[in-house]
Each structure stands twice: as structure tokens, then as C-alpha cells.
Design an enzyme around this catalytic site. Structure first.
Site, PDB file in Angstrom:
ATOM      1  N   HIS A 129       4.731  -4.240   4.976  1.00 53.81           N
ATOM      2  CA  HIS A 129       4.125  -5.216   5.106  1.00 53.81           C
ATOM      3  C   HIS A 129       5.662  -6.668   5.669  1.00 53.81           C
ATOM      4  O   HIS A 129       4.509  -7.890   5.727  1.00 53.81           O
ATOM      5  CB  HIS A 129       3.493  -6.357   3.705  1.00 53.81           C
ATOM      6  CG  HIS A 129       1.993  -6.900   3.882  1.00 53.81           C
ATOM      7  ND1 HIS A 129       1.915  -7.331   5.220  1.00 53.81           N
ATOM      8  CD2 HIS A 129       1.354  -7.514   2.484  1.00 53.81           C
ATOM      9  CE1 HIS A 129       0.296  -8.204   4.363  1.00 53.81           C
ATOM     10  NE2 HIS A 129       0.855  -8.292   3.236  1.00 53.81           N
ATOM     11  N   ASP A 165       1.268  -7.103   9.442  1.00 48.98           N
ATOM     12  CA  ASP A 165       0.153  -8.187   8.924  1.00 48.98           C
ATOM     13  C   ASP A 165      -0.881  -7.472   7.957  1.00 48.98           C
ATOM     14  O   ASP A 165      -1.265  -6.011   8.991  1.00 48.98           O
ATOM     15  CB  ASP A 165      -0.473  -9.384   9.436  1.00 48.98           C
ATOM     16  CG  ASP A 165       0.595  -9.947   9.130  1.00 48.98           C
ATOM     17  OD1 ASP A 165       2.054  -9.599   8.556  1.00 48.98           O
ATOM     18  OD2 ASP A 165       0.618 -11.036  10.847  1.00 48.98           O
TER      19      ASP A 165
END
Length: 453
Positions: free
Chosen positions: A424, A428
Site C-alpha cells: 500500500h 493505492d
């Protein structure tokens, strides 16, 4: 003047001394006919040697075959510096040429070290489990002329054992209690049903009764085994990934009806043309390459040293394969340029090499994205862990028939859960979900790949 026989005897004595002192020049001269009985008193010495050439050849061959050689560790790949030795043979064992003497377990694979010739193991120069580098002496081998005879332990007892009765040929009786060929006589009404109390009848080898809370068979033992180098490396890399990456997983489900129908319709023609079985893994590899081109950030990686994002212009997909020695991850390179047949052929070849423990370091180096198929073990759902230095991994699971809503109606379809674990820090949620939906669309309807939708 010495007699001819004494001259020959002295010649062979000196040749034997030459062998023992490794004076090969004297042996070669002797074999060529140059006399070892020098001096004016031996005018016929050359002729004597020539008349005994066969015996000289015997001596020469005997000592040449017993040559002692030292076998060294083969060279490793650039990314591997050392490995742990696991011996398959012991001192005094007879080995044939190309028979595996030991295996060297590295961080990525196991390297087999075969015997260079027929011979006997003289010494092991590294203890079991010891660390070695490329070129380290491993063991010494004394060469012999003939290959070791294969023992036949199952045939020798059978030759001496008495022949079984024809009635018991189909089911061989155990050695301690042969199977009776007749039913026991039924006792008469006047005869008691048992000649001794039941409490007196005890099994000959009854196991001890387990205490409350005891394990199987009443045993509460344990044993330890050292982790092999590959398992240690897997544990280290996965823990590093957990400590470094901000891992997040998104899920989806895929209707496998169309891909199953396509496989059933074309598998015979595919097998006839390419001599390969059409599987499901090739569809996911092809779909992943398609989705990685649409979402290149999933194919990228963070360089923590320079704080840069490295975008790859190529797609090398690692396919996780479980073996008895641990998880190996061979790489399919340049997948974006492959068709179904090329992908299926590469998967088949890498899987065969993995099962035979023949994967080389080069087969597992690199990789920009990983696919892990836990469905082969029956997994319904799971979250895979990123294979560093990659940024994402796709987890496939088993196919199960489940009721799903299709056009407002409930139908039973073959469904598969898929999971995408991603870093992450780089990827995204929108990009991850879009990537997984691309894979879902390409697998559910392969025409998406053809039309580039």
C-alpha cells in the site's frame, strides 16, 4: 648374470615401487619396453619385458583404476555464496558414475553433487550440515574399474523360502500366524464354549494403556530437525516483507464457467497441435500480464535506498510451486510476448523440473509479480504474502460450485475466490481493485484479451 625369471621379477618389483611412489615416468618407460634391469649383464632385458607386456598392462591398469580423486563443490550463481551439505553416502560406500553423493542446499535450490566415476568413498571432508563455498573440497573417491553390483534384497529371501501352499497363494500368510484353511470345529452343546476364562486371553504384544491426556499410543515424545537453508531463507524473506511492506489484501470472485467450457471444447485440439494439456494456470498468467500492462504500478517496486519507484518495461511472472523440500518460485520471463501455448509449455517444463529437484538458480532469479495457487491443496480462501522485492502477489484458490445471482436468478456456478495482496506504500486501493477486476474480466471472458478491452 641373473636369470631371465629373476630379471622379470626384479623389473616388476621396481615397477610396483614406481607406482607406489607415483613415479609415472618409470612406468611409462617400462611399458614402452625400456628395461628396468640396467647394466651390461642384462643383454636380453628389453626382450624379457616385451614378452611380458600383458602382465605390465595389468599392473598399469590396476593402479590407474585405483586413482584417488578429490571432488569439489560446484560453482554457485552470483547471487549465492554458500550452502549446507547433506550427505547421501557414507565413507566406504560404493557409488556408480553420476550417482548422487550429496546435496548442497542453498537459499534458492538444492544442488546435487554426483560421483565423477565408479568408485568407493574414501573420506568425507565436510561434516553433515557444514557450510561450503564454491570450490570447497567435499570428498575423496577411489576409482574402480566396474560399476557396483545392484543388490536384490527382495529376491534372495524368496529363493530360500519354502513355497506356499496353492490355497494360500493369493493372500500370503504372515510369518507369525498363517491363515487357517478350515473353519474351527463348532463345539457340541455339552462342551463348554470356552476352555479358559476370557480374562486369561491376552494379546501377545498389547501396547501400554495411554494415560489421561497422553498422545497417540501413550507417547509424549518430541524430536527436532534442523531447518534447511531454503526454509530459513523463505522465513527470512517473508518476515522482511511483513516488516517492510504495508500489506493490504483485496478480494474478488471469478465465475469459471466460460473458461471451463473453453477448455473442454478445445483441449483435444490443443493437445494434438501443441502436445500440451490446456490448464487453468496459463489463463491466469496471461490475464495477469494483460492487467499488469494496464496497471504498470503493480509491476513496479520501491527502491528504499534511493527512495525511487522503479517501473519495469517487462513482465516476469513468478509461479509458486510447492515441493517436498519447500516452496520454490520459478519465473516465466517476458510473459507479455507469449501466447497460451508458450505459457503452458513453460509452466509444464518448470513444474517438471521442480518436481525432479532440477531447478537452477537462473530459473528463480528475478520476477516482477507472483501467482500462488493454493487451490491445488483445496484452499477456499486466504491472503498471500508478498514475495520481495515485488510489490504484489495474486492468490488463486479452489473451484467450488456455489449459488450465485445471475440476471436476478439464483444459479449454481463453479466459482473461485481470488486475492491480491499489495504494498500500500506504492499501490493505492483504486489501482489494486481495478487490477483485480481486469483479471476477473479476462478469465471470465477470454475474448477481452483478444479485443484488448
Amino acid at each position: 648374470m641373473l636369470s631371465r625369471s629373476r630379471c622379470v621379477s626384479r623389473a616388476f618389483s621396481r615397477s610396483l615401487s614406481a607406482f607406489q611412489k607415483s613415479c609415472w615416468l618409470r612406468v611409462v618407460l617400462f611399458f614402452a619396453g625400456v628395461s628396468l634391469c640396467q647394466g651390461p649383464g642384462y643383454p636380453n632385458s628389453r626382450k624379457v619385458v616385451k614378452n611380458n607386456e600383458l602382465l605390465v598392462i595389468f599392473f598399469f591398469a590396476f593402479f590407474l583404476e585405483d586413482e584417488l580423486v578429490t571432488v569439489k563443490t560446484p560453482a554457485f550463481a552470483e547471487s549465492v555464496t554458500e550452502g549446507d551439505v547433506r550427505w547421501e553416502k557414507a565413507v566406504g560406500d560404493t557409488v556408480a558414475e553420476d550417482e548422487v553423493v550429496c546435496e548442497i542446499e542453498t537459499d534458492k535450490t538444492s544442488v546435487q553433487v554426483p560421483s565423477p566415476a565408479n568408485g568407493v568413498i574414501e573420506a568425507l571432508l565436510v561434516p553433515d550440515g557444514g557450510k561450503v563455498e564454491g570450490g570447497t573440497p567435499l570428498f575423496t573417491l577411489r576409482k574402480t574399474g566396474a560399476a557396483p553390483a545392484k543388490a536384490k534384497p527382495a529376491e534372495a529371501p524368496a529363493a530360500t523360502a519354502p513355497k506356499a501352499e496353492p490355497t494360500a497363494a493369493a493372500v500370503p500368510p504372515p510369518p507369525a500366524a498363517p491363515i487357517p484353511t478350515q473353519m474351527p470345529p463348532v463345539p457340541s452343546p455339552s462342551q463348554p464354549l470356552s476352555s479358559k476364562p476370557v480374562s486369561a486371553v491376552k494379546p501377545t504384544a498389547a501396547p501400554p494403556l495411554a494415560e489421561p491426556g497422553a498422545g497417540k499410543g501413550g507417547l509424549r515424545s518430541e524430536h527436532r530437525e534442523k531447518m534447511n537453508r531454503m526454509r530459513q531463507r523463505i522465513a527470512q524473506r517473508l518476515k522482511e516483507a511483513q516488516n517492510t511492506c504495508a500489506m493490504l489484501t483485496t478480494f474478488n470472485e471469478i465465475d469459471m464457467s466460460n473458461i471451463q467450457e473453453m477448455r473442454a471444447r478445445h483441449k483435444e485440439a490443443f493437445l494434438k497441435k501443441h502436445n500440451l494439456k490446456l490448464g487453468f494456470m496459463s489463463a491466469f498468467v496471461k490475464a495477469s500480464a494483460f492487467a499488469l500492462q494496464e496497471q504498470p504500478v503493480v509491476n513496479a517496486v520501491i527502491d528504499d535506498t534511493t527512495k525511487e519507484v522503479v517501473y519495469r518495461d517487462y513482465i516476469d511472472i513468478s509461479v509458486a510451486v510447492a515441493t517436498p523440500r519447500g516452496l520454490v518460485v520459478p519465473v516465466i520471463r517476458n510473459v507479455e510476448a507469449m501466447n497460451y501455448a508458450d505459457i503452458e509449455r513453460t509452466i509444464t517444463e518448470l513444474g517438471e523440473k521442480a518436481r525432479k529437484n532440477e531447478l537452477a538458480i537462473e530459473d528463480m532469479d528475478g520476477g516482477t509479480f507472483t501467482i500462488s495457487n493454493g487451490g491445488v491443496f483445496g484452499s477456499l480462501f486466504g491472503t498471500p504474502i508478498i514475495n520481495p522485492p515485488q510489490s504484489a502477489i495474486l492468490g488463486m484458490h479452489a473451484i467450488f460450485d456455489r449459488p450465485v445471482a445471475i440476471g436476478g436468478k439464483v444459479e449454481v456456478r463453479p466459482m473461485m475466490y481470488v486475492a491480491l495482496t499489495y504494498d500500500h506504500r506504492l499501490i493505492d486501493g483504486r489501482e489494486a481493485v481495478t487490477f483485480l477486476r481486469k483479471i476477473k474480466a479476462a478469465v471470465e471472458d477470454p475474448r477481452v484479451l483478444l479485443l484488448d478491452l
